[in-house]
Scaffold this active site. Structure first.
Site, PDB file in Angstrom:
ATOM      1  N   ASP A 494     -11.316  15.609-109.988  1.00 56.47           N
ATOM      2  CA  ASP A 494     -12.305  16.467-110.354  1.00 56.47           C
ATOM      3  C   ASP A 494     -13.651  15.736-109.306  1.00 56.47           C
ATOM      4  O   ASP A 494     -14.220  16.638-108.968  1.00 56.47           O
ATOM      5  CB  ASP A 494     -12.873  16.561-111.786  1.00 56.47           C
ATOM      6  CG  ASP A 494     -13.422  14.616-111.612  1.00 56.47           C
ATOM      7  OD1 ASP A 494     -12.437  13.282-111.140  1.00 56.47           O
ATOM      8  OD2 ASP A 494     -13.732  14.066-112.852  1.00 56.47           O
ATOM      9  N   ARG A 498     -18.462   9.539-108.792  1.00 52.13           N
ATOM     10  CA  ARG A 498     -19.097   8.267-109.855  1.00 52.13           C
ATOM     11  C   ARG A 498     -17.332   7.562-110.186  1.00 52.13           C
ATOM     12  O   ARG A 498     -16.348   8.178-109.613  1.00 52.13           O
ATOM     13  CB  ARG A 498     -19.256   9.487-110.996  1.00 52.13           C
ATOM     14  CG  ARG A 498     -18.768  10.667-111.444  1.00 52.13           C
ATOM     15  CD  ARG A 498     -19.757  11.048-112.524  1.00 52.13           C
ATOM     16  NE  ARG A 498     -18.340  12.016-112.726  1.00 52.13           N
ATOM     17  CZ  ARG A 498     -18.416  13.520-113.683  1.00 52.13           C
ATOM     18  NH1 ARG A 498     -19.769  14.285-113.275  1.00 52.13           N
ATOM     19  NH2 ARG A 498     -17.678  14.209-114.147  1.00 52.13           N
ATOM     20  N   ASP A 499     -17.642   7.561-111.223  1.00 51.37           N
ATOM     21  CA  ASP A 499     -16.671   5.938-111.858  1.00 51.37           C
ATOM     22  C   ASP A 499     -15.179   7.147-112.890  1.00 51.37           C
ATOM     23  O   ASP A 499     -15.271   7.073-114.153  1.00 51.37           O
ATOM     24  CB  ASP A 499     -16.962   5.001-113.208  1.00 51.37           C
ATOM     25  CG  ASP A 499     -17.952   5.171-113.979  1.00 51.37           C
ATOM     26  OD1 ASP A 499     -18.167   6.725-114.282  1.00 51.37           O
ATOM     27  OD2 ASP A 499     -18.363   5.001-114.773  1.00 51.37           O
ATOM     28  N   GLU A 500     -15.308   8.515-111.952  1.00 47.10           N
ATOM     29  CA  GLU A 500     -14.336   9.116-112.604  1.00 47.10           C
ATOM     30  C   GLU A 500     -13.265   9.700-111.819  1.00 47.10           C
ATOM     31  O   GLU A 500     -11.747   8.698-111.965  1.00 47.10           O
ATOM     32  CB  GLU A 500     -14.989  10.419-112.953  1.00 47.10           C
ATOM     33  CG  GLU A 500     -13.854  11.108-114.172  1.00 47.10           C
ATOM     34  CD  GLU A 500     -14.995  11.919-115.447  1.00 47.10           C
ATOM     35  OE1 GLU A 500     -16.361  11.790-115.480  1.00 47.10           O
ATOM     36  OE2 GLU A 500     -14.502  12.830-115.836  1.00 47.10           O
ATOM     37  N   ASP A 507      -9.589  21.686-114.515  1.00 50.44           N
ATOM     38  CA  ASP A 507     -10.140  21.708-112.424  1.00 50.44           C
ATOM     39  C   ASP A 507      -9.740  21.979-111.220  1.00 50.44           C
ATOM     40  O   ASP A 507      -9.608  23.444-111.049  1.00 50.44           O
ATOM     41  CB  ASP A 507     -11.097  20.985-112.319  1.00 50.44           C
ATOM     42  CG  ASP A 507     -11.937  20.097-113.063  1.00 50.44           C
ATOM     43  OD1 ASP A 507     -11.565  20.060-114.050  1.00 50.44           O
ATOM     44  OD2 ASP A 507     -13.063  19.711-112.459  1.00 50.44           O
ATOM     45  N   TRP A 562      -6.564  22.840-120.356  1.00 48.50           N
ATOM     46  CA  TRP A 562      -6.019  21.707-118.916  1.00 48.50           C
ATOM     47  C   TRP A 562      -4.726  21.275-119.047  1.00 48.50           C
ATOM     48  O   TRP A 562      -4.595  21.374-117.767  1.00 48.50           O
ATOM     49  CB  TRP A 562      -6.878  20.430-119.420  1.00 48.50           C
ATOM     50  CG  TRP A 562      -8.353  20.266-119.057  1.00 48.50           C
ATOM     51  CD1 TRP A 562      -8.760  19.439-118.167  1.00 48.50           C
ATOM     52  CD2 TRP A 562      -9.358  21.191-119.460  1.00 48.50           C
ATOM     53  NE1 TRP A 562      -9.882  19.844-118.220  1.00 48.50           N
ATOM     54  CE2 TRP A 562     -10.778  20.655-118.863  1.00 48.50           C
ATOM     55  CE3 TRP A 562      -9.436  22.684-119.543  1.00 48.50           C
ATOM     56  CZ2 TRP A 562     -11.472  21.370-118.694  1.00 48.50           C
ATOM     57  CZ3 TRP A 562     -11.250  22.873-120.395  1.00 48.50           C
ATOM     58  CH2 TRP A 562     -12.288  22.544-119.370  1.00 48.50           C
ATOM     59  N   GLU A 778     -20.930  20.160-109.506  1.00 46.25           N
ATOM     60  CA  GLU A 778     -20.472  20.291-110.512  1.00 46.25           C
ATOM     61  C   GLU A 778     -20.940  21.706-111.663  1.00 46.25           C
ATOM     62  O   GLU A 778     -20.183  22.283-112.278  1.00 46.25           O
ATOM     63  CB  GLU A 778     -20.325  18.887-111.478  1.00 46.25           C
ATOM     64  CG  GLU A 778     -20.035  18.723-112.730  1.00 46.25           C
ATOM     65  CD  GLU A 778     -20.015  17.636-113.787  1.00 46.25           C
ATOM     66  OE1 GLU A 778     -20.567  16.612-112.670  1.00 46.25           O
ATOM     67  OE2 GLU A 778     -18.667  17.893-113.753  1.00 46.25           O
ATOM     68  N   HIS A 799     -17.934  18.322-106.761  1.00 42.60           N
ATOM     69  CA  HIS A 799     -16.703  19.082-107.964  1.00 42.60           C
ATOM     70  C   HIS A 799     -16.184  20.636-107.840  1.00 42.60           C
ATOM     71  O   HIS A 799     -17.072  21.553-106.856  1.00 42.60           O
ATOM     72  CB  HIS A 799     -17.499  19.325-109.074  1.00 42.60           C
ATOM     73  CG  HIS A 799     -17.024  18.264-110.070  1.00 42.60           C
ATOM     74  ND1 HIS A 799     -17.176  16.606-110.884  1.00 42.60           N
ATOM     75  CD2 HIS A 799     -16.846  18.821-111.224  1.00 42.60           C
ATOM     76  CE1 HIS A 799     -16.438  16.665-111.426  1.00 42.60           C
ATOM     77  NE2 HIS A 799     -16.581  18.088-112.169  1.00 42.60           N
TER      78      HIS A 799
HETATM   79  C1  BGC Z   1     -14.782  16.472-115.900  1.00 46.54           C
HETATM   80  C2  BGC Z   1     -14.584  17.698-114.982  1.00 46.54           C
HETATM   81  C3  BGC Z   1     -13.066  17.838-116.546  1.00 46.54           C
HETATM   82  C4  BGC Z   1     -13.844  17.156-117.836  1.00 46.54           C
HETATM   83  C5  BGC Z   1     -13.687  18.072-119.014  1.00 46.54           C
HETATM   84  C6  BGC Z   1     -15.746  15.610-116.229  1.00 46.54           C
HETATM   85  O1  BGC Z   1     -15.761  14.154-116.201  1.00 46.54           O
HETATM   86  O2  BGC Z   1     -15.251  15.659-113.918  1.00 46.54           O
HETATM   87  O3  BGC Z   1     -14.283  18.647-114.345  1.00 46.54           O
HETATM   88  O4  BGC Z   1     -12.460  19.139-116.110  1.00 46.54           O
HETATM   89  O5  BGC Z   1     -14.866  16.053-117.320  1.00 46.54           O
HETATM   90  O6  BGC Z   1     -13.935  18.112-119.464  1.00 46.54           O
END
Ligand code: BGC
Length: 930
Positions: A494, A498-500, A507, A562, A778, A799
């Protein structure tokens, strides 16, 4: 008389031979040989690898009528046309892709050399293609003599990287040397002081509990007679280090898959006398954690103390007495598979454009482009000086870096100098998303070249190009591409900062079309769809992101829009690459997802079990901006979910048709019809109003064909009214935005689509560009002048989701469209829509069958279209015209031009069928001001 006959005969022969030499000259060229989509892969582990090639023709109508493939076990056999593994002979076929190897059964390590020739429409054979090759990988678990080794201590307290090494002697220089390697963690291999390959972050991100990828490298050039050394650096990576969301959600900062990084390596040597030797990872290896990499983490960065470097550690003769014996692990449960996609690596470098000093001793470099990768530092300081390198996407008003949106990810590297000379450093086992770099800790002002950006990502070929007379559109396309580069890091993430950084499925479900136009994604998705299947829960729920490291049956699973990526992505790959295996591999998992939804929602409205239910994410309801009607954009979540359920069922039915599974095709077609009926009954009035009355609701319902024919025009009308209500702007979320663009064009309102893409006021793509965006944000309102940054908890500037409009740009502005009846561009449609104030647009898509080009310009009352249709394909071309007789092709009436056939008039366009080749259409045009 007989003389006359002789003369006539001689003449006929002469003409025939002239023709024959003309054919010879015009014969096609066979190029771009691929095995399983890859260029000369070294470890294929599918036993019937699929081969493909492209053709280049010199004349219109060039096409393949037959081919011959030769596969040999040695180069010399191939050069002598001896197909000892496979010789297809002349096969009558126009196929150039997805051709499964059907020769002698292939064994582990088999080295295969191959070439192709093709016969054209005149039965004229091409020359043989250039030589290509592939090698089989280690097909059976017993092929691995190597064991998993690591340091004795797990990576819990001591988080420094592990160094591993061993020496070995060789009697003679090997004929061939290949090393197979992998890690639970991340690794780099070295032989005799040289780095093996250029792959970064290997073995890349998978669900290590299920499978781990190995890589193969040809190291013939690195080994030598006499003493040799092999060494490895081993870091924590995704396996033992931090993973996005783990800190906040499962409160586990690291060690998600395991706490003990391990390496496996098997060097196989073929000596000139034919004997074979193996050097494998085992208890003979030595390990140390005293080296320079003091810590490394994908999210946090790397700390490197150059004073601890151990010169010569990866060369023979190094004293490793103080090192430990390697710890050997048995019974590791992960399964080793060869990496099926392009490695992460990088060739692009970005120089700093400027350097400022917003606070004394704090130097901020601007690379001019939001990028993903890391920096190379080049600087001088006294031994023992530590500098800190921080990475950020944006600046605060005072010119310092803005890091709040990184949440818990540190993105910080530290380097400690060893000498008083200029030193150079680049971290090993981390990556960052950034445009700005803050350097602190130096006593003197650094030079501007102290920092260089090193861009890297999964290295797919870039296959798209887009250029118009409008700079903002060009910038938008560039921003989309850069965002894609930044987020294809072994998985489609995504965001990169960041911490993701997770493989969020919603996405990519929407970005897949754009992604495939920009890059050759077939191998990448082959890999990632395995991650998706590995992450599917027992009851059929697809995960919200894949890989799913946090317990796939529990959290982050089963969300409308998703989970559906598990079906949508394989379908799009099929459309673009004609990949039936992709459909076959993902068919059962797709069915299980549908059955999960159906069993929990017997009345076919998706009311129950929607997991975290994100809905049409980031619609206008989430905007914070005065002066914009920011409520009422969100399509009700239950309706959104039900629409996705219908769409996924439709696709599963289509998949079944392609796979020849008629019962399933009917069953899921019926299910689609039933969901459609339930949807209309529950949510749509007899006048076509969909509950919620949102732009998004109409756009998605139209796009998924959920409305009866008579209601479609009404839905279009309400969608347009919705746009008016938002003062000519979108209120859509990321699932509906690009779908609305396509529906506007499809319903005859392309002018509105152009208006939306040309908008500069908020919310729009143009707004972010005017505010300096170099990647896709984003949120539409990630940063607003005067107001500042959006919620720091979720505000990425890299994003790709709303960059899904790239698909509209390729399909509508350039007009390049696939045709589902003839997948993989065997036949396709060129239908550009001049307008939007553009004077010209041109671009290309290098499809699996070759380069498709489309360009147009309007000037002085004329529309000109340049089109290139690859050899062995055909296209339907739409030329805007009042009358087909007005259309000229290369100075001839189009109807009579070679390779062109007039089909019909349709909605103000003359429609032609064209054979392969280049075409130049011209027609009178009065729409220049549109
Ligand atoms: C992500 C999104 C993802 C979403 C789910 C976010 O934190 O960055 O792009 O699809 O969470 O809603």
């Amino acid at each position: 008389m007989s003389n006359l006959i002789n003369i006539l005969l001689a003449l006929i022969l002469a003409i025939a031979s002239v023709n024959a030499s003309a054919w010879q000259r015009d014969a096609m060229t066979v190029i771009e040989l691929r095995c399983e989509y890859l260029e000369e892969p070294l470890a294929i582990d599918t036993i019937e690898p699929r081969l493909s090639w492209q053709l280049e023709g010199k004349t219109r109508g060039a096409r393949q009528t037959a081919y011959q493939i030769i596969v040999s076990s040695t180069r010399s056999n191939l050069d002598a046309d001896k197909g000892d593994l496979w010789d297809t002979g002349k096969v009558t076929s126009n196929e150039t892709i997805q051709i499964s190897y059907r020769g002698k059964p292939l064994q582990s390590r088999q080295h295969c050399f191959w070439k192709v020739r093709a016969w054209d429409q005149n039965n004229q054979a091409s020359n043989w293609s250039g030589r290509s090759e592939w090698a089989m990988g280690l097909l059976k678990p017993t092929d691995w003599a190597a064991t998993w080794i690591g340091d004795r201590q797990p990576s819990v307290q001591d988080v420094s990287a592990t160094q591993l090494r061993r020496e070995f002697d060789l009697k003679s220089k090997p004929r061939r040397a290949v090393v197979y390697a992998s890690a639970l963690g991340v690794y780099e291999l070295y032989i005799n002081g040289r780095r093996v390959g250029n792959q970064m972050l290997a073995p890349e991100f998978t669900d290590y509990n299920t499978r781990t990828q190995y890589q193969a490298y040809d190291v013939t050039a690195l080994v030598r007679p006499g003493a040799n050394a092999i060494g490895a650096l081993l870091g924590d990576g995704w396996y033992a280090g931090g993973i996005g969301l783990a800190r906040s959600v499962i409160k586990k900062p690291r060690n998600i898959y395991g706490d003990h990084p391990r390496l496996i390596a098997q060097l196989e040597l073929e000596l000139p006398d034919g004997t074979k030797e193996q050097i494998v990872s085992d208890e003979k290896w030595r390990t140390s954690r005293e080296g320079p990499i003091r810590s490394s983490d994908i999210l946090d960065g790397e700390a490197y103390d150059a004073r601890r470097e151990m010169p010569g550690w990866d060369n023979a003769g190094f004293d490793d007495k103080k090192w430990n014996a390697a710890d050997v692990a048995s019974n590791m449960r992960t399964v080793l598979v060869s990496q099926p996609n392009e490695p992460i690596c990088g060739y692009r470098e970005l120089k700093a454009q400027s350097m400022t000093e917003p606070k004394p001793g704090v130097f901020v470099f601007d690379l001019g482009q939001n990028m993903v990768g890391r920096c190379r530092l080049k600087a001088k300081a006294s031994s023992g000086t530590t500098v800190t390198i921080k990475h950020a996407e944006m600046l605060s008003d005072d010119g310092t870096i803005y890091t709040e949106n990184l949440r818990a990810a540190q993105q910080t590297d530290k380097y400690t100098f060893r000498s008083n000379e200029v030193e150079s450093f680049e971290p090993h086992f981390t990556y960052h998303g950034f445009r700005y770099v803050e350097l602190t800790g130096l006593k003197t002002r650094p030079a501007i070249d102290a920092i260089t950006g090193r861009v890297f990502h999964s290295q797919m070929n870039e296959v798209g190009a887009f250029f118009t007379s409008d700079e903002a559109l060009n910038k938008l396309w560039s921003n989309i591409l850069w965002t894609q580069r930044g987020n294809m890091m072994s998985i489609p993430t995504d965001c990169p900062q960041r911490d993701e950084r997770l493989g969020w499925m919603g996405d990519i479900q929407i970005f897949v079309g754009t992604g495939i136009f920009n890059m050759d994604m077939a191998a990448f998705f082959t890999k990632w769809m395995r991650d998706v299947r590995d992450a599917q829960a027992e009851d059929g729920r697809f995960a919200d992101f894949s890989p799913h490291p946090f317990g796939k049956d529990k959290i982050f699973t089963g969300v409308p829009g998703w989970g559906d990526a598990g079906i949508v992505v394989p379908w799009r790959v099929w459309q673009q690459y004609g990949d039936k295996r992709m459909l076959a591999e993902n068919f059962d998992s797709g069915k299980r997802w549908i059955e999960f939804i159906r069993s929990n929602n017997p009345n076919l409205l998706w009311k129950n079990k929607r997991g975290n239910d994100y809905g049409d994410w980031l619609n206008s309801d989430t905007l914070i901006y005065e002066g914009f009607p920011n409520k009422g954009g969100q399509v009700p979540k239950e309706i959104f979910a039900t629409m996705m359920f219908a769409y996924a069922s439709d696709l599963v039915s289509r998949m079944a048709t392609v796979l020849g599974k008629e019962d399933d095709a009917n069953k899921y077609r019926q299910l689609f019809d039933d969901i459609r009926a339930a949807f209309n009954k529950a949510y749509v009035t007899e006048h076509g109003r969909i509950q919620g009355d949102t732009q998004a609701g109409y756009a998605i319902a139209l796009h998924f064909n959920l409305l009866p024919e008579r209601l479609r025009p009404l839905a279009v009308k309400y969608m347009l009214e919705g746009i008016d209500r938002y003062k000519g702007h979108m209120s859509t979320g990321f699932h509906s935005t690009y779908r609305m663009m396509l529906e506007l064009t499809g319903s005859g309102h392309n002018d509105i689509a152009y208006k939306l893409i040309n908008n500069r006021s908020f919310p729009s793509w143009g707004y972010s560009i005017d505010n300096g965006a170099t990647t896709i944000w984003e949120r539409w309102d990630g940063y607003v002048k005067g107001r500042g940054f959006q919620d720091k908890g979720m505000n990425s500037f890299n994003h790709y989701a709303i960059g899904a409009v790239g698909e509209w740009m390729y399909r509508v502005i350039l007009g390049i469209n696939n045709d589902d009846e003839h997948p993989a561009y065997e036949h396709f449609v060129i239908h550009p829509y001049p307008g939007g104030g553009l004077k010209f647009a041109r671009g290309l898509y290098d499809s699996v069958r070759g380069k498709i080009e489309s360009g147009w310009s309007v000037a002085a009352g004329k529309l000109r279209m340049n089109i290139k249709v690859p050899a062995n394909t055909t296209a339907t071309v739409y030329v805007p015209a009042k009358d087909s007789r007005d259309v000229i092709e290369s100075n001839k009436p189009a109807k009579t031009a070679a390779g062109v056939k007039f089909l019909k008039m349709e909605n103000g366009s003359a429609v032609f069928l064209v054979e392969s080749g280049s075409y130049f259409f011209e027609v009178a045009y009065d729409g220049e001001k549109q």
